[in-house]
Design a protein around this motif. Structure first.
Motif, short mmCIF file in Angstrom:
data_model
loop_
_atom_site.label_atom_id
_atom_site.label_comp_id
_atom_site.label_asym_id
_atom_site.label_seq_id
_atom_site.Cartn_x
_atom_site.Cartn_y
_atom_site.Cartn_z
N ARG A 2 -41.56 -37.38 68.06
CA ARG A 2 -40.50 -38.02 68.51
C ARG A 2 -39.10 -36.84 67.94
N GLU A 37 -36.99 -38.67 74.40
CA GLU A 37 -37.18 -38.86 72.91
C GLU A 37 -38.43 -38.61 72.67
N HIS A 38 -39.47 -38.94 73.35
CA HIS A 38 -40.86 -39.20 73.15
C HIS A 38 -41.75 -38.10 73.89
#
Length: 63
Positions: A2, A37-38
C-alpha cells in the motif's frame, strides 16, 4: 503493498511523479495524488525508487 502519502508534508516537488508517473501526480493544489493505493507487487522497484526520491519523506510503502 500500500502507498501512503502524507499530503500535509508534501511540498509538490514532483520527484515521485518523475520516477513513477503511473502512480503519482502533483495535483492542482500542489500536493501529491496517488493514482493507485494498492499497486501490484511487480511495481515495487519503481515505487521504492519514487518513495526514496521524495526529499520531504512524504511517501511510504507498507506491506
Amino acid at each position: 503493498m500500500r502507498i501512503e502519502a502524507d499530503r500535509d508534508r508534501c511540498e509538490g516537488l514532483g520527484m515521485c511523479e518523475a520516477m513513477a508517473p503511473d502512480f503519482f501526480e502533483v495535483g492542482d493544489d500542489g500536493r501529491v495524488v496517488v493514482h493507485e493505493e494498492h499497486p501490484d507487487e511487480e511495481h515495487r522497484q519503481d515505487l521504492t525508487a519514487a518513495v526514496d526520491a521524495c526529499p520531504v519523506l512524504a511517501l511510504k510503502l507498507r506491506d
